[in-house]
Design a protein around this motif. Structure first.
Motif, PDB file in Angstrom:
ATOM      1  N   SER A  70       0.836  -1.141   0.004  1.00  0.00           N
ATOM      2  CA  SER A  70      -0.124   0.048  -0.084  1.00  0.00           C
ATOM      3  C   SER A  70       0.856   1.220   0.019  1.00  0.00           C
ATOM      4  CB  SER A  70      -0.942   0.028   1.114  1.00  0.00           C
ATOM      5  OG  SER A  70      -0.387   0.093   2.405  1.00  0.00           O
ATOM      6  N   MET A  71       2.067   1.241   0.242  1.00  0.00           N
ATOM      7  CA  MET A  71       3.006   2.339   0.235  1.00  0.00           C
ATOM      8  C   MET A  71       3.818   2.494  -0.958  1.00  0.00           C
ATOM      9  SD  MET A  71       4.616   2.247   4.109  1.00  0.00           S
ATOM     10  CE  MET A  71       3.809   2.208   5.734  1.00  0.00           C
ATOM     11  N   LYS A  72       3.588   1.610  -1.907  1.00  0.00           N
ATOM     12  CA  LYS A  72       4.281   1.810  -3.269  1.00  0.00           C
ATOM     13  C   LYS A  72       4.031   2.797  -4.171  1.00  0.00           C
ATOM     14  CE  LYS A  72       2.748  -0.528  -6.795  1.00  0.00           C
ATOM     15  NZ  LYS A  72       1.965  -1.581  -7.701  1.00  0.00           N
ATOM     16  N   ASN A  73       3.218   3.510  -4.281  1.00  0.00           N
ATOM     17  CA  ASN A  73       2.895   4.679  -5.156  1.00  0.00           C
ATOM     18  C   ASN A  73       2.839   5.844  -4.310  1.00  0.00           C
ATOM     19  OD1 ASN A  73       2.249   3.076  -7.433  1.00  0.00           O
ATOM     20  ND2 ASN A  73      -0.061   2.823  -6.547  1.00  0.00           N
ATOM     21  N   LEU A  74       3.442   5.808  -3.112  1.00  0.00           N
ATOM     22  CA  LEU A  74       3.515   6.890  -2.229  1.00  0.00           C
ATOM     23  C   LEU A  74       4.862   7.871  -2.550  1.00  0.00           C
ATOM     24  CD1 LEU A  74       3.201   6.054   1.565  1.00  0.00           C
ATOM     25  CD2 LEU A  74       1.356   7.301   0.047  1.00  0.00           C
ATOM     26  N   ASP A  75       4.891   9.227  -2.561  1.00  0.00           N
ATOM     27  CA  ASP A  75       6.174   9.667  -2.919  1.00  0.00           C
ATOM     28  C   ASP A  75       7.056   9.329  -1.931  1.00  0.00           C
ATOM     29  OD1 ASP A  75       8.046  12.188  -1.717  1.00  0.00           O
ATOM     30  OD2 ASP A  75       7.271  12.948  -3.702  1.00  0.00           O
ATOM     31  N   PRO A  76       8.599   9.105  -2.574  1.00  0.00           N
ATOM     32  CA  PRO A  76       9.734   8.441  -1.781  1.00  0.00           C
ATOM     33  C   PRO A  76       9.984   9.170  -0.410  1.00  0.00           C
ATOM     34  CG  PRO A  76      10.112   8.794  -4.065  1.00  0.00           C
ATOM     35  CD  PRO A  76       9.151   9.474  -3.905  1.00  0.00           C
ATOM     36  N   LEU A  77       9.730  10.251  -0.222  1.00  0.00           N
ATOM     37  CA  LEU A  77       9.847  10.794   0.963  1.00  0.00           C
ATOM     38  C   LEU A  77       8.842  10.499   2.089  1.00  0.00           C
ATOM     39  CD1 LEU A  77      12.031  12.523   2.578  1.00  0.00           C
ATOM     40  CD2 LEU A  77      10.612  14.721   1.744  1.00  0.00           C
ATOM     41  N   VAL A  78       7.354  10.585   1.556  1.00  0.00           N
ATOM     42  CA  VAL A  78       6.363  10.286   2.238  1.00  0.00           C
ATOM     43  C   VAL A  78       6.540   8.599   2.847  1.00  0.00           C
ATOM     44  CG1 VAL A  78       3.937  10.009   2.199  1.00  0.00           C
ATOM     45  CG2 VAL A  78       5.076  12.083   1.198  1.00  0.00           C
ATOM     46  N   ALA A  90       2.084  10.389   7.692  1.00  0.00           N
ATOM     47  CA  ALA A  90       3.452  10.921   6.838  1.00  0.00           C
ATOM     48  C   ALA A  90       2.792  11.860   5.675  1.00  0.00           C
ATOM     49  CB  ALA A  90       3.894   9.703   6.280  1.00  0.00           C
ATOM     50  N   GLU A  91       1.651  11.746   5.202  1.00  0.00           N
ATOM     51  CA  GLU A  91       1.140  12.520   4.223  1.00  0.00           C
ATOM     52  C   GLU A  91       0.929  13.930   4.757  1.00  0.00           C
ATOM     53  OE1 GLU A  91      -2.220   9.945   3.024  1.00  0.00           O
ATOM     54  OE2 GLU A  91      -0.991   9.335   1.089  1.00  0.00           O
ATOM     55  N   LYS A  92       0.423  13.954   6.113  1.00  0.00           N
ATOM     56  CA  LYS A  92      -0.033  15.337   6.657  1.00  0.00           C
ATOM     57  C   LYS A  92       1.183  15.825   6.960  1.00  0.00           C
ATOM     58  CE  LYS A  92      -2.527  17.024  10.678  1.00  0.00           C
ATOM     59  NZ  LYS A  92      -1.795  18.356  10.648  1.00  0.00           N
ATOM     60  N   TRP A  93       2.460  15.002   7.365  1.00  0.00           N
ATOM     61  CA  TRP A  93       3.754  15.819   7.605  1.00  0.00           C
ATOM     62  C   TRP A  93       4.230  16.197   6.382  1.00  0.00           C
ATOM     63  CZ3 TRP A  93       8.201  14.346   5.094  1.00  0.00           C
ATOM     64  CH2 TRP A  93       9.386  15.128   5.591  1.00  0.00           C
ATOM     65  N   PHE A  94       4.204  15.690   5.349  1.00  0.00           N
ATOM     66  CA  PHE A  94       4.698  16.029   3.892  1.00  0.00           C
ATOM     67  C   PHE A  94       4.086  17.290   3.664  1.00  0.00           C
ATOM     68  CE2 PHE A  94       5.210  16.122  -0.766  1.00  0.00           C
ATOM     69  CZ  PHE A  94       6.580  15.897  -0.816  1.00  0.00           C
ATOM     70  N   GLU A  95       2.769  17.355   3.819  1.00  0.00           N
ATOM     71  CA  GLU A  95       1.840  18.730   3.548  1.00  0.00           C
ATOM     72  C   GLU A  95       2.293  19.852   4.202  1.00  0.00           C
ATOM     73  OE1 GLU A  95      -2.825  19.715   4.198  1.00  0.00           O
ATOM     74  OE2 GLU A  95      -2.480  17.824   3.280  1.00  0.00           O
ATOM     75  N   ASP A  96       2.579  19.617   5.563  1.00  0.00           N
ATOM     76  CA  ASP A  96       2.797  20.687   6.322  1.00  0.00           C
ATOM     77  C   ASP A  96       4.346  21.104   6.591  1.00  0.00           C
ATOM     78  OD1 ASP A  96       0.158  20.801   6.920  1.00  0.00           O
ATOM     79  OD2 ASP A  96       0.249  19.450   8.863  1.00  0.00           O
ATOM     80  N   THR A 105       8.175  22.163   6.017  1.00  0.00           N
ATOM     81  CA  THR A 105       8.762  23.344   5.029  1.00  0.00           C
ATOM     82  C   THR A 105       9.895  22.542   4.311  1.00  0.00           C
ATOM     83  OG1 THR A 105      10.520  23.548   6.751  1.00  0.00           O
ATOM     84  CG2 THR A 105       8.671  24.980   6.967  1.00  0.00           C
ATOM     85  N   ALA A 106      10.220  23.191   3.350  1.00  0.00           N
ATOM     86  CA  ALA A 106      11.428  22.666   2.375  1.00  0.00           C
ATOM     87  C   ALA A 106      12.624  22.357   3.075  1.00  0.00           C
ATOM     88  CB  ALA A 106      11.685  23.604   1.242  1.00  0.00           C
ATOM     89  N   ASP A 107      12.940  23.265   4.226  1.00  0.00           N
ATOM     90  CA  ASP A 107      14.078  22.852   5.202  1.00  0.00           C
ATOM     91  C   ASP A 107      13.850  21.418   5.788  1.00  0.00           C
ATOM     92  OD1 ASP A 107      15.619  24.810   3.959  1.00  0.00           O
ATOM     93  OD2 ASP A 107      15.084  26.282   5.861  1.00  0.00           O
ATOM     94  N   GLU A 108      12.841  21.288   6.441  1.00  0.00           N
ATOM     95  CA  GLU A 108      12.400  19.996   7.114  1.00  0.00           C
ATOM     96  C   GLU A 108      12.448  18.867   6.436  1.00  0.00           C
ATOM     97  OE1 GLU A 108       9.389  21.870  10.600  1.00  0.00           O
ATOM     98  OE2 GLU A 108       8.582  21.407   8.669  1.00  0.00           O
ATOM     99  N   LYS A 109      11.974  18.988   5.127  1.00  0.00           N
ATOM    100  CA  LYS A 109      11.930  17.898   4.228  1.00  0.00           C
ATOM    101  C   LYS A 109      13.337  17.431   3.644  1.00  0.00           C
ATOM    102  CE  LYS A 109       7.283  18.996   2.357  1.00  0.00           C
ATOM    103  NZ  LYS A 109       6.840  19.461   0.965  1.00  0.00           N
TER     104      LYS A 109
END
Length: 151
Positions: free
Chosen positions: A11-19, A48-54, A56-60
Motif C-alpha cells: 500500500s506504500m508503493k505509490n507514495l512519494d519516496p519521502l512520504v 506521513a502525508e500530513k507531515w509532508f503537506e505541512d 517546510t522545504a528545510d524540514e523535508k
C-alpha cells in the motif's frame, strides 16, 4: 513486522519516496508500541502525508538526509500507547481553536481554526483506530457521536 525502504507494505508503493520513508519510520515506531500491521500502516501513511503537506522545504531536506529506517531500529516505547490505541477521539473548542484529542491523551493531536477541518481529521483518526468520534459544539454540549468500531 518492521519495514525498510526496500521492503515495505504494498500500500506504500505509490507514495512519494519521502512520504514513504516517513511512513515506514512512523509505522515501525507504531509496531514497537504494540500496534498490529493492519492498524500501523494506515495510521503511518496518513500521518506521513500530513507531515509532508505541512513540512517546510528545510524540514523535508533534513529528513531526506537522515538515515533510512531499518527493520532493527530501536524505538522509544510509549507506555501509554496501548491505552490510547483503542481510545475514543473527541473534538472540542478550546482556547479559540478546535482540538482533536484522543481520550486519555495529555495533549491534542491537532488544532484547527475551522471546525470542519477538525472534524475531517478526527474522522480520519477514529476510522484508523476503529474507535468512536464525539464532536462537541462550541458551547461544550455534545453534537454528534460517530462509531467506527465495526467499519
Amino acid at each position: 513486522m518492521p519495514w525498510n525502504v526496500n521492503d515495505y507494505p504494498v500500500s506504500m508503493k505509490n507514495l512519494d519516496p519521502l512520504v514513504r520513508k516517513k511512513a515506514i519510520s512512523i509505522a515501525n515506531a507504531l509496531l514497537a508500541d504494540g500496534y498490529t500491521d493492519d492498524r500501523a500502516i494506515p495510521i503511518a501513511t496518513s500521518q506521513a502525508e500530513k507531515w509532508f503537506e505541512d513540512a517546510t522545504a528545510d524540514e523535508k531536506k533534513a529528513f531526506q538526509q537522515e538515515k533510512n529506517p531499518q527493520k532493527n531500529d530501536k524505538h522509544e516505547v510509549n507506555k501509554n500507547a496501548k491505552k490510547l490505541m483503542d481510545a475514543d477521539v473527541t473534538i472540542r473548542y478550546q482556547d479559540d481553536q478546535w482540538e482533536v484529542r484522543t481520550k486519555g491523551a495529555e495533549r491534542a493531536s491537532d488544532q484547527f481554526d475551522k471546525k470542519e477541518d477538525a472534524v475531517t481529521r478526527g474522522k480520519e483518526i477514529a476510522q484508523n483506530k476503529q474507535s468512536v468520534l464525539t464532536i462537541y459544539k462550541q458551547d461544550g454540549t455534545k453534537q454528534q457521536e460517530i462509531d467506527y468500531r465495526d467499519n
